[in-house]
Scaffold this motif. Structure first.
Motif, PDB file in Angstrom:
ATOM      1  N   ARG A 140       0.822  -1.207   0.000  1.00 15.10           N
ATOM      2  CA  ARG A 140       0.000   0.000   0.000  1.00 15.10           C
ATOM      3  C   ARG A 140       0.855   1.255   0.000  1.00 15.10           C
ATOM      4  O   ARG A 140       0.451   2.294  -0.516  1.00 15.10           O
ATOM      5  CB  ARG A 140      -0.925   0.013   1.219  1.00 15.10           C
ATOM      6  CG  ARG A 140      -1.862  -1.189   1.298  1.00 15.10           C
ATOM      7  CD  ARG A 140      -2.872  -1.172   0.181  1.00 15.10           C
ATOM      8  NE  ARG A 140      -3.803  -2.293   0.285  1.00 15.10           N
ATOM      9  CZ  ARG A 140      -4.794  -2.504  -0.574  1.00 15.10           C
ATOM     10  NH1 ARG A 140      -4.958  -1.699  -1.606  1.00 15.10           N
ATOM     11  NH2 ARG A 140      -5.595  -3.543  -0.417  1.00 15.10           N
ATOM     12  N   LEU A 141       2.027   1.171   0.634  1.00 14.14           N
ATOM     13  CA  LEU A 141       2.979   2.274   0.645  1.00 14.14           C
ATOM     14  C   LEU A 141       4.268   1.798  -0.023  1.00 14.14           C
ATOM     15  O   LEU A 141       4.637   0.628   0.083  1.00 14.14           O
ATOM     16  CB  LEU A 141       3.261   2.743   2.075  1.00 14.14           C
ATOM     17  CG  LEU A 141       2.038   3.244   2.856  1.00 14.14           C
ATOM     18  CD1 LEU A 141       2.455   3.677   4.259  1.00 14.14           C
ATOM     19  CD2 LEU A 141       1.355   4.398   2.134  1.00 14.14           C
ATOM     20  N   ASP A 142       4.943   2.715  -0.710  1.00 17.50           N
ATOM     21  CA  ASP A 142       6.114   2.336  -1.499  1.00 17.50           C
ATOM     22  C   ASP A 142       7.336   2.067  -0.622  1.00 17.50           C
ATOM     23  O   ASP A 142       8.024   1.056  -0.798  1.00 17.50           O
ATOM     24  CB  ASP A 142       6.437   3.429  -2.519  1.00 17.50           C
ATOM     25  CG  ASP A 142       5.293   3.657  -3.487  1.00 17.50           C
ATOM     26  OD1 ASP A 142       4.938   2.701  -4.191  1.00 17.50           O
ATOM     27  OD2 ASP A 142       4.752   4.784  -3.526  1.00 17.50           O
ATOM     28  N   ILE A 143       7.634   2.963   0.280  1.00 17.61           N
ATOM     29  CA  ILE A 143       8.790   2.826   1.156  1.00 17.61           C
ATOM     30  C   ILE A 143       8.452   3.431   2.515  1.00 17.61           C
ATOM     31  O   ILE A 143       7.429   4.108   2.680  1.00 17.61           O
ATOM     32  CB  ILE A 143      10.055   3.514   0.580  1.00 17.61           C
ATOM     33  CG1 ILE A 143       9.748   4.955   0.174  1.00 17.61           C
ATOM     34  CG2 ILE A 143      10.632   2.745  -0.570  1.00 17.61           C
ATOM     35  CD1 ILE A 143      10.941   5.682  -0.407  1.00 17.61           C
ATOM     36  N   GLY A 144       9.312   3.205   3.493  1.00 19.53           N
ATOM     37  CA  GLY A 144       9.062   3.740   4.820  1.00 19.53           C
ATOM     38  C   GLY A 144      10.353   3.908   5.591  1.00 19.53           C
ATOM     39  O   GLY A 144      11.384   3.318   5.246  1.00 19.53           O
ATOM     40  N   ILE A 145      10.291   4.701   6.651  1.00 17.57           N
ATOM     41  CA  ILE A 145      11.420   4.883   7.563  1.00 17.57           C
ATOM     42  C   ILE A 145      11.022   4.277   8.905  1.00 17.57           C
ATOM     43  O   ILE A 145       9.998   4.646   9.477  1.00 17.57           O
ATOM     44  CB  ILE A 145      11.772   6.370   7.731  1.00 17.57           C
ATOM     45  CG1 ILE A 145      12.267   6.952   6.402  1.00 17.57           C
ATOM     46  CG2 ILE A 145      12.843   6.546   8.812  1.00 17.57           C
ATOM     47  CD1 ILE A 145      12.536   8.449   6.451  1.00 17.57           C
ATOM     48  N   THR A 146      11.831   3.345   9.394  1.00 16.83           N
ATOM     49  CA  THR A 146      11.546   2.708  10.677  1.00 16.83           C
ATOM     50  C   THR A 146      12.861   2.250  11.283  1.00 16.83           C
ATOM     51  O   THR A 146      13.941   2.552  10.753  1.00 16.83           O
ATOM     52  CB  THR A 146      10.570   1.537  10.507  1.00 16.83           C
ATOM     53  OG1 THR A 146      10.171   1.057  11.789  1.00 16.83           O
ATOM     54  CG2 THR A 146      11.177   0.411   9.704  1.00 16.83           C
ATOM     55  N   GLY A 147      12.822   1.516  12.385  1.00 12.37           N
ATOM     56  CA  GLY A 147      14.026   0.978  12.992  1.00 12.37           C
ATOM     57  C   GLY A 147      14.290  -0.437  12.523  1.00 12.37           C
ATOM     58  O   GLY A 147      13.354  -1.191  12.241  1.00 12.37           O
ATOM     59  N   ARG A 148      15.554  -0.796  12.437  1.00 11.27           N
ATOM     60  CA  ARG A 148      15.895  -2.168  12.033  1.00 11.27           C
ATOM     61  C   ARG A 148      15.281  -3.179  13.003  1.00 11.27           C
ATOM     62  O   ARG A 148      14.811  -4.239  12.606  1.00 11.27           O
ATOM     63  CB  ARG A 148      17.412  -2.335  11.980  1.00 11.27           C
ATOM     64  CG  ARG A 148      17.867  -3.644  11.360  1.00 11.27           C
ATOM     65  CD  ARG A 148      19.372  -3.772  11.383  1.00 11.27           C
ATOM     66  NE  ARG A 148      20.021  -2.662  10.715  1.00 11.27           N
ATOM     67  CZ  ARG A 148      20.207  -2.576   9.397  1.00 11.27           C
ATOM     68  NH1 ARG A 148      19.768  -3.554   8.613  1.00 11.27           N
ATOM     69  NH2 ARG A 148      20.822  -1.534   8.860  1.00 11.27           N
ATOM     70  N   ASP A 149      15.283  -2.834  14.301  1.00 10.06           N
ATOM     71  CA  ASP A 149      14.701  -3.735  15.294  1.00 10.06           C
ATOM     72  C   ASP A 149      13.208  -3.926  15.073  1.00 10.06           C
ATOM     73  O   ASP A 149      12.687  -5.035  15.178  1.00 10.06           O
ATOM     74  CB  ASP A 149      14.975  -3.228  16.714  1.00 10.06           C
ATOM     75  CG  ASP A 149      14.539  -1.784  16.929  1.00 10.06           C
ATOM     76  OD1 ASP A 149      14.182  -1.094  15.947  1.00 10.06           O
ATOM     77  OD2 ASP A 149      14.570  -1.334  18.089  1.00 10.06           O
ATOM     78  N   LEU A 150      12.514  -2.851  14.723  1.00 11.14           N
ATOM     79  CA  LEU A 150      11.073  -2.936  14.495  1.00 11.14           C
ATOM     80  C   LEU A 150      10.757  -3.735  13.238  1.00 11.14           C
ATOM     81  O   LEU A 150       9.763  -4.462  13.182  1.00 11.14           O
ATOM     82  CB  LEU A 150      10.470  -1.537  14.409  1.00 11.14           C
ATOM     83  CG  LEU A 150      10.605  -0.688  15.673  1.00 11.14           C
ATOM     84  CD1 LEU A 150      10.075   0.724  15.433  1.00 11.14           C
ATOM     85  CD2 LEU A 150       9.868  -1.340  16.834  1.00 11.14           C
ATOM     86  N   LEU A 151      11.586  -3.594  12.215  1.00  6.61           N
ATOM     87  CA  LEU A 151      11.398  -4.372  10.988  1.00  6.61           C
ATOM     88  C   LEU A 151      11.525  -5.863  11.284  1.00  6.61           C
ATOM     89  O   LEU A 151      10.654  -6.663  10.911  1.00  6.61           O
ATOM     90  CB  LEU A 151      12.427  -3.962   9.937  1.00  6.61           C
ATOM     91  CG  LEU A 151      12.546  -4.888   8.715  1.00  6.61           C
ATOM     92  CD1 LEU A 151      11.238  -4.938   7.942  1.00  6.61           C
ATOM     93  CD2 LEU A 151      13.706  -4.456   7.830  1.00  6.61           C
ATOM     94  N   ILE A 152      12.593  -6.249  11.962  1.00  7.27           N
ATOM     95  CA  ILE A 152      12.817  -7.671  12.252  1.00  7.27           C
ATOM     96  C   ILE A 152      11.743  -8.208  13.186  1.00  7.27           C
ATOM     97  O   ILE A 152      11.225  -9.318  12.996  1.00  7.27           O
ATOM     98  CB  ILE A 152      14.215  -7.860  12.860  1.00  7.27           C
ATOM     99  CG1 ILE A 152      15.280  -7.501  11.818  1.00  7.27           C
ATOM    100  CG2 ILE A 152      14.404  -9.305  13.344  1.00  7.27           C
ATOM    101  CD1 ILE A 152      16.696  -7.520  12.351  1.00  7.27           C
ATOM    102  N   ASP A 153      11.385  -7.406  14.202  1.00 14.22           N
ATOM    103  CA  ASP A 153      10.391  -7.864  15.164  1.00 14.22           C
ATOM    104  C   ASP A 153       9.029  -8.087  14.508  1.00 14.22           C
ATOM    105  O   ASP A 153       8.281  -8.979  14.905  1.00 14.22           O
ATOM    106  CB  ASP A 153      10.257  -6.845  16.298  1.00 14.22           C
ATOM    107  CG  ASP A 153       9.464  -7.388  17.472  1.00 14.22           C
ATOM    108  OD1 ASP A 153       9.884  -8.407  18.043  1.00 14.22           O
ATOM    109  OD2 ASP A 153       8.419  -6.798  17.803  1.00 14.22           O
ATOM    110  N   SER A 154       8.708  -7.286  13.490  1.00 19.09           N
ATOM    111  CA  SER A 154       7.393  -7.386  12.846  1.00 19.09           C
ATOM    112  C   SER A 154       7.236  -8.664  12.034  1.00 19.09           C
ATOM    113  O   SER A 154       6.127  -9.160  11.844  1.00 19.09           O
ATOM    114  CB  SER A 154       7.170  -6.182  11.926  1.00 19.09           C
ATOM    115  OG  SER A 154       7.996  -6.265  10.769  1.00 19.09           O
ATOM    116  N   GLY A 155       8.350  -9.197  11.527  1.00 19.56           N
ATOM    117  CA  GLY A 155       8.271 -10.352  10.648  1.00 19.56           C
ATOM    118  C   GLY A 155       7.671 -10.026   9.294  1.00 19.56           C
ATOM    119  O   GLY A 155       7.315 -10.926   8.524  1.00 19.56           O
ATOM    120  N   ALA A 156       7.561  -8.730   8.990  1.00 17.86           N
ATOM    121  CA  ALA A 156       6.939  -8.300   7.738  1.00 17.86           C
ATOM    122  C   ALA A 156       7.819  -8.637   6.537  1.00 17.86           C
ATOM    123  O   ALA A 156       9.045  -8.745   6.645  1.00 17.86           O
ATOM    124  CB  ALA A 156       6.658  -6.802   7.776  1.00 17.86           C
TER     125      ALA A 156
END
Length: 285
Positions: free
Chosen positions: A61-77
């Motif tokens: 739904r969104l092209d790109i985003g800014i987040t934390g590496r920890d949050l990316l890994i934790d999400s399992g997305a």
């Protein structure tokens, strides 16, 4: 329009907005704004909870985003990092009462409390450790005191809050985190196909370089030029121009900002004069 997710609060929010502003993008004026359009740059920004950004990006739904590496890994997305941004750095570690554990092997059969269940569960599984993981939304330091867990896993910066709770870190760090730009795994990386994404990344990379380097100018005698250039090699090579006074040249080069004062001292010692540094506000390499 390029659709970009930006953290709406927390330690990622302010630095992300500052970087986007330096990159020439319009940003929200009120913290209550959840969406703004930058028509000049053909970008639409969505201000979301940092923990949700990877999910939105992975959905497409969104092209790109800014987040934390920890949050990316934790999400399992189903999303991946494509550019580290150098801020919001942190270390994720285990902690317990002194003497309770010294390595990850000591976690077998124990319960670990954390706000990052996905990271911890994956780390334990990767190391073949059979332990229980309890999810808490915050203040995990109290989990041991209240008997919820024997060990916690959390972000450690100075370690003050852990020491105040009578805890100490142990073992190797679980991971190092920082702010990153993410996109859906497998999305096209072809510049011809997605020029707006590549332009966005180039702008942020330009900000990172501008923050890391300064421009240095100085005059030196021709016979000292090789020594001077060795101190200021620049990115490709420095610019050298003859001065009106015979035997002197003017030199310009980019140098690392954190080393600028030492380089100025070294240049002065070999006879360079009129040594100046100026900030870089934007660049493309």
């Amino acid at each position: 329009m390029l659709r970009i997710a930006v953290p709406n609060k927390g330690s990622l929010s302010g630095p992300a907005a500052d970087m986007l502003h330096e990159a020439g993008y319009q940003q929200r004026r009120e913290s209550k704004e959840l969406r703004i359009v930058d028509p000049v740059n053909e970008v639409e920004f969505f201000y979301l909870r940092p923990r949700d950004i990877a999910i939105y990006v992975s959905s497409g739904r969104l092209d790109i985003g800014i987040t934390g590496r920890d949050l990316l890994i934790d999400s399992g997305a189903d999303a991946e990092a494509i550019l580290p941004l150098g801020f919001a750095r942190s270390t994720f570690r285990f902690a317990a009462k002194p003497g309770q554990a010294s390595s990850i092997e000591d976690l077998k059969g124990k319960t670990v409390a954390t706000s990052y269940e996905g990271i911890v569960a994956r780390h334990l599984a990767d190391n073949g450790i059979d332990a229980s993981v309890v999810h808490l939304d915050g203040a995990v330091e109290t989990a041991i005191e209240l008997g919820v867990a024997e060990v916690i896993a959390d972000v450690v910066e100075t370690g003050t809050s852990l020491r105040n709770a009578g805890l100490e870190v142990f073992g190797e760090p679980i991971m190092q985190s920082e702010a990153i730009v993410i996109r859906r795994t497998g999305a096209s990386t072809d510049e011809a196909a997605e020029p707006k994404v590549q332009q966005f990344l180039r702008r942020l990379q330009g900000v990172l370089v501008a923050r890391t380097y300064v421009m240095m100018d100085y005059d030196c005698r021709v016979e000292q030029l090789e020594n001077a250039v060795a101190l200021t090699p620049g990115l490709e090579s420095p610019t050298v121009s003859p001065l009106h006074n015979e035997g002197w040249v003017a030199v310009r080069a980019m140098v690392p900002a954190k080393e600028a004062q030492r380089i100025m001292d070294d240049l002065y010692e070999i006879g360079a004069r009129a040594i100046l540094t100026t900030a870089i506000h934007a660049c493309r390499l």
